[in-house]
Design an enzyme around this catalytic site. Structure first.
Site, mmCIF file in Angstrom:
data_model
loop_
_atom_site.group_PDB
_atom_site.id
_atom_site.type_symbol
_atom_site.label_atom_id
_atom_site.label_comp_id
_atom_site.label_asym_id
_atom_site.label_seq_id
_atom_site.Cartn_x
_atom_site.Cartn_y
_atom_site.Cartn_z
ATOM 1 N N ARG A 1 0.825 -1.215 0.000
ATOM 2 C CA ARG A 1 0.000 0.000 0.000
ATOM 3 C C ARG A 1 0.859 1.266 0.000
ATOM 4 O O ARG A 1 0.440 2.300 -0.524
ATOM 5 C CB ARG A 1 -0.941 -0.018 1.203
ATOM 6 C CG ARG A 1 -2.129 -0.929 0.961
ATOM 7 C CD ARG A 1 -3.069 -0.973 2.139
ATOM 8 N NE ARG A 1 -4.340 -1.577 1.754
ATOM 9 C CZ ARG A 1 -5.225 -2.074 2.614
ATOM 10 N NH1 ARG A 1 -4.980 -2.037 3.907
ATOM 11 N NH2 ARG A 1 -6.350 -2.592 2.181
ATOM 12 N N LYS B 1 -13.565 -12.898 6.534
ATOM 13 C CA LYS B 1 -14.655 -11.963 6.870
ATOM 14 C C LYS B 1 -15.906 -12.360 6.099
ATOM 15 O O LYS B 1 -16.329 -11.671 5.166
ATOM 16 C CB LYS B 1 -14.247 -10.534 6.501
ATOM 17 C CG LYS B 1 -13.081 -10.008 7.310
ATOM 18 C CD LYS B 1 -12.832 -8.570 6.890
ATOM 19 C CE LYS B 1 -11.397 -8.140 7.073
ATOM 20 N NZ LYS B 1 -11.021 -7.062 6.148
ATOM 21 N N GLY C 1 -6.650 -6.815 1.258
ATOM 22 C CA GLY C 1 -5.338 -6.612 1.857
ATOM 23 C C GLY C 1 -4.582 -7.914 2.030
ATOM 24 O O GLY C 1 -3.408 -8.027 1.650
ATOM 25 N N GLY D 1 -12.415 -4.342 0.978
ATOM 26 C CA GLY D 1 -13.794 -3.947 1.274
ATOM 27 C C GLY D 1 -14.314 -2.947 0.250
ATOM 28 O O GLY D 1 -15.449 -3.044 -0.213
HETATM 29 P P1 ADP Z 1 -8.772 -9.981 2.444
HETATM 30 O O1 ADP Z 1 -7.957 -9.130 3.380
HETATM 31 O O2 ADP Z 1 -7.994 -10.450 1.265
HETATM 32 O O3 ADP Z 1 -10.054 -9.322 2.081
HETATM 33 P P2 ADP Z 1 -9.839 -11.470 4.673
HETATM 34 O O4 ADP Z 1 -9.361 -10.402 5.579
HETATM 35 O O5 ADP Z 1 -11.297 -11.676 4.557
HETATM 36 O O6 ADP Z 1 -9.170 -11.326 3.227
HETATM 37 O O7 ADP Z 1 -9.282 -12.882 5.145
HETATM 38 C C1 ADP Z 1 -7.911 -13.182 5.188
HETATM 39 C C2 ADP Z 1 -7.686 -14.246 6.218
HETATM 40 O O8 ADP Z 1 -8.520 -15.375 5.981
HETATM 41 C C3 ADP Z 1 -6.279 -14.780 6.219
HETATM 42 O O9 ADP Z 1 -5.628 -14.285 7.365
HETATM 43 C C4 ADP Z 1 -6.459 -16.303 6.240
HETATM 44 O O10 ADP Z 1 -5.622 -16.923 7.210
HETATM 45 C C5 ADP Z 1 -7.902 -16.446 6.629
HETATM 46 N N1 ADP Z 1 -8.509 -17.729 6.212
HETATM 47 C C6 ADP Z 1 -8.519 -18.276 4.990
HETATM 48 N N2 ADP Z 1 -9.115 -19.487 5.010
HETATM 49 C C7 ADP Z 1 -9.477 -19.716 6.284
HETATM 50 C C8 ADP Z 1 -10.104 -20.795 6.960
HETATM 51 N N3 ADP Z 1 -10.488 -21.884 6.307
HETATM 52 N N4 ADP Z 1 -10.322 -20.679 8.278
HETATM 53 C C9 ADP Z 1 -9.920 -19.581 8.932
HETATM 54 N N5 ADP Z 1 -9.327 -18.516 8.366
HETATM 55 C C10 ADP Z 1 -9.096 -18.596 7.055
HETATM 56 MG MG MG Z 2 -8.088 -8.783 5.471
#
Ligand code: ADP
Ligand code: MG
Length: 401
Positions: free
Chosen positions: A34, A199, A358, A382
């Site tokens: 970023r 999330k 992120g 988001g």
């Molecule tokens: P982004 O930041 O790309 O939008 P999120 O913040 O929603 O993604 O999620 C990222 C997190 O999701 C990572 O830290 C990863 O460890 C977690 N994650 C992925 N698969 C699983 C799972 N099956 N159970 C728990 N956490 C998970």
């Molecule tokens: Mg995230």
């Protein structure tokens, strides 16, 4: 929207709302994507002789100073990326900020401390937010909005401040929006979307809109277990959003009507406990099970090898791919294989590929992929999801006109 070129910035104090919300581990920046993404905007203002006042949030402090969320390490890294020192103000609208801004010569840069150390930044109350925006406005003559990761927030520095100063859109936001337009207005088919991450409730909403746009929706990560549970499968102690099950069932139904293909995991990598993502201690009870065979005392932490192949096949002939959310706990090497496979499948396809989120963007880099090989790596998870949901983003609306 006006761009930076439409403003006369020479000798002026230009407030740049950036998104420097980088992941930190023990005060160390683990991914500076970023910072690098907004640096060209700041460099352009420096070259044009502006006095550049950069501001951002970091993490979720509770409206008061909290050292673990200080932007001080970010000021150092920003200086390295720009190749010019960045003066750091230890507050946002207080004595330090005023003095640091007053001391700026043309072409110099300062970074203010975390905007969210002030309750006014995120306040729901318009007057409280407005009062904070008034104080920020005193620090600048012009405003450049370039914090794409925060444009979906109705926050003082994102929404209220541009109303108080002549403003323009920064180059990063301009690029991000142009990419998102390509995913909504003129999408090349087949259009495949991969959704993962943790999330779940934040991300389920985007499916509603995608059902009218995408051809295939691949579900991995934490969200997968709500889908598997909706199909009546045991999901053990995996992430589960029970209240979303009816919503998910409705999506599955509508997908059939709209000819949208849902691709759910067919096998899952499991363990009895969440892996240690700091020490990477070996996982002693790793196993792969069919997606309808998760034992009651186990947690699904990644897609399995059959699903990796399935996903790769569904992405191979896509012309457009949007990917948001790691499909497993990639922070531990044992559960990074699924996320690696998705990243590789994007690179192997001829599609225009967009990675949003992120953690997804960080995963691509931490797992060793060359980020320049992707069509676009978005700095806002988001924000890009809400754009794709068709929502009005306050921070973009504020830059109109
Ligand atoms: P982004 O930041 O790309 O939008 P999120 O913040 O929603 O993604 O999620 C990222 C997190 O999701 C990572 O830290 C990863 O460890 C977690 N994650 C992925 N698969 C699983 C799972 N099956 N159970 C728990 N956490 C998970
Ligand atoms: Mg995230």
């Amino acid at each position: 929207m006006k761009t930076i070129e439409d403003l006369d910035v020479a000798g002026k104090r230009v407030f740049v709302r950036a998104d420097l919300n980088v992941p930190l581990s023990d005060g160390r920046i683990t991914d500076d994507g970023r910072i690098r993404a907004v640096a060209p905007t700041i460099a352009k203002l420096v070259r044009a002789g502006a006095k550049v006042v950069v501001a951002s949030h970091l993490g979720r402090p509770k409206g008061e100073p909290d050292p673990q969320f200080s932007l001080a390490p970010v000021a150092v890294r920003l200086g390295e990326v720009l190749g010019t020192p960045v003066a750091f103000a230890t507050d946002t609208v207080g004595e330090s900020a005023k003095a640091t801004v007053a001391a700026l010569a043309d072409g110099e840069v300062t970074l203010l401390e975390n905007l969210r150390f002030n309750a006014g930044e995120t306040a729901k109350d318009d007057a409280e937010r407005g009062a904070f925006a008034d104080r920020l406005a005193e620090l600048a003559d012009l405003y450049v909005g370039d914090g794409f990761g925060a444009v979906h927030r109705k926050h003082a520095s994102v929404y209220d401040l541009p109303a108080r100063l002549p403003h323009a859109v920064g180059d990063l936001i301009a690029t991000e929006v142009a990419v998102l337009k390509r995913l909504t207005e003129e999408v090349e088919r087949p259009y495949a979307v991969v959704l993962g991450g943790s999330k779940v409730s934040d991300k389920v909403g985007v499916i509603d809109n995608l059902l009218g746009k995408a051809d295939r929706i691949l579900i991995g990560g934490g969200m997968a277990y709500t889908f598997l549970a909706a199909l009546g499968h045991e999901v053990g102690i995996s992430l589960l959003q029970k209240d979303q099950i009816p919503v998910v069932l409705e999506y599955l139904e509508r997908a059939k009507e709209n000819n949208v293909e849902f691709v759910l995991p067919v096998d899952i990598a499991i363990s009895g406990s969440f892996p240690d993502t700091k020490t990477h201690a070996p996982v002693t009870d790793f196993a792969v099970v069919d997606a309808d065979g998760i034992p009651a005392d186990k947690e699904g932490l990644d897609i399995g090898p059959k699903t990796r192949e399935l996903f790769a096949a569904k992405l191979a002939d896509a012309k457009t791919v949007f990917w948001n959310g790691p499909v497993g706990v990639f922070e531990h090497p044992t559960f990074a294989e699924g996320t690696k496979a998705v990243a590789q499948a994007l690179l192997d396809s001829e599609a225009f590929t967009v990675v949003g989120g992120g953690d997804s963007a960080a995963a691509v880099r931490i797992l060793g992929f060359d980020e320049t090989k992707f069509g676009h790596i978005s700095t806002g998870g988001g924000a890009s999801l809400e754009y794709l949901e068709g929502k009005t983003l306050p921070g973009l609306a504020a830059l109109e006109g």
